[in-house]
Enzyme design. Structure first.
Site, PDB file in Angstrom:
ATOM      1  N   LYS A 210       0.823  -1.220   0.000  1.00 38.30           N
ATOM      2  CA  LYS A 210       0.000   0.000   0.000  1.00 38.30           C
ATOM      3  C   LYS A 210       0.856   1.270   0.000  1.00 38.30           C
ATOM      4  CE  LYS A 210      -0.902   0.046   4.999  1.00 38.30           C
ATOM      5  NZ  LYS A 210      -0.078  -1.125   5.325  1.00 38.30           N
TER       6      LYS A 210
ATOM      7  N   ARG B 160      -5.109   3.524  12.094  1.00 39.60           N
ATOM      8  CA  ARG B 160      -4.783   2.109  12.304  1.00 39.60           C
ATOM      9  C   ARG B 160      -5.845   1.408  13.138  1.00 39.60           C
ATOM     10  NH1 ARG B 160       0.546   0.504  11.134  1.00 39.60           N
ATOM     11  NH2 ARG B 160       1.930   2.255  10.717  1.00 39.60           N
TER      12      ARG B 160
ATOM     13  N   ARG C 265      12.353 -10.875   0.735  1.00 39.75           N
ATOM     14  CA  ARG C 265      13.046  -9.578   0.668  1.00 39.75           C
ATOM     15  C   ARG C 265      14.474  -9.708   1.185  1.00 39.75           C
ATOM     16  NH1 ARG C 265       9.029  -5.161   3.497  1.00 39.75           N
ATOM     17  NH2 ARG C 265       7.386  -5.107   1.926  1.00 39.75           N
TER      18      ARG C 265
ATOM     19  N   ARG D 204      16.094  -9.031   6.834  1.00 35.16           N
ATOM     20  CA  ARG D 204      15.897  -8.255   8.060  1.00 35.16           C
ATOM     21  C   ARG D 204      14.985  -8.996   9.030  1.00 35.16           C
ATOM     22  NH1 ARG D 204      14.969  -2.624   5.058  1.00 35.16           N
ATOM     23  NH2 ARG D 204      13.086  -3.740   4.511  1.00 35.16           N
TER      24      ARG D 204
ATOM     25  N   ARG E 133       3.014  -9.695  13.002  1.00 38.96           N
ATOM     26  CA  ARG E 133       2.512  -8.397  12.537  1.00 38.96           C
ATOM     27  C   ARG E 133       1.133  -8.554  11.884  1.00 38.96           C
ATOM     28  NH1 ARG E 133       7.037  -5.961   8.853  1.00 38.96           N
ATOM     29  NH2 ARG E 133       5.702  -4.116   8.810  1.00 38.96           N
TER      30      ARG E 133
END
Length: 213
Positions: free
Chosen positions: A13, A88, A127, A160, A171
């Site tokens: 997003k 949020r 990633r 990471r 998350r």
């Protein structure tokens, strides 16, 4: 045109928000950037936010909203803006609505970039980042020329901690508990539009521009 971007962490997003902002000439506003700018400029709101952040605490909703309203009151926002990472939670959305209605304004679109959890876990665990120069890669979609080595500066690439599958799962859990209810909130208001975030980036953007016109 006031646009809110919704979607799980890693749904893309933020990338779409930047592209929308560029195409429609609107400021792209993320709460992280607002916090950093206010802290850097030593504003009163920034000092308040820094006290919480220094203790590792979340900045309270009321202060976050004050910082945001201060930002959207600036001249570059008179034709609208793209909000990324805010609201949020339902309480944040309610306060934002109340404050906007006081100004005779409202959210025009809440765009949900919809991606299933398993896709996000696969996407983020692929990633790789260069801690030296900040370049980012993906082992499938944007691989480095030489495996594990940054094209830009030749340093070693790492996965990471934020992108490890177990961290991503955590998350996503927080997202589903706190942020997903916003989808129902904006649907009831008649401003929610969902796009398929599993499509290539350009196709997701094309779907969004069809909605915005």
């Amino acid at each position: 045109m006031k646009i809110i971007m919704l979607g799980a962490p890693g749904a893309g997003k933020g990338t779409q928000a930047k592209m929308i902002a560029e195409k429609y000439g609107l400021p792209h506003i993320s709460t992280g950037d607002i916090f950093r700018a206010n802290i850097k400029n030593g504003t009163e709101l920034g000092k308040e936010a820094k006290e919480y952040m220094d203790k590792g605490l979340l900045v309270p909703d009321e202060l976050t909203v004050r910082l945001l309203l201060d930002r959207v009151a600036q001249d570059d926002c008179k034709n609208g803006y793209v909000l990324d990472g805010f609201p949020r939670t339902i309480p944040q959305a309610e306060v934002l609505d109340q404050e906007l209605s006081k100004m005779g304004e409202k959210v025009d679109y809440a765009i949900n970039v919809d991606v299933p959890d398993e896709n996000i876990v696969n996407r983020m665990s692929g990633r790789r980042a260069c801690l030296n120069c900040g370049a980012t890669y993906h082992i499938v979609s944007i691989p480095p020329k030489k495996e594990g080595i940054c094209d830009v500066c030749g340093s070693e690439l790492v996965l990471r901690d934020d992108d490890r599958p177990e961290t991503v799962q955590n998350r996503l859990k927080v997202y589903h508990e706190q942020t997903q209810p916003l989808i129902d909130f904006y649907e009831k208001k008649g401003v929610l539009r969902s796009v398929d975030g599993t499509l290539p980036m350009e196709e997701v953007f094309a779907a969004i521009t069809r909605i915005l016109g």
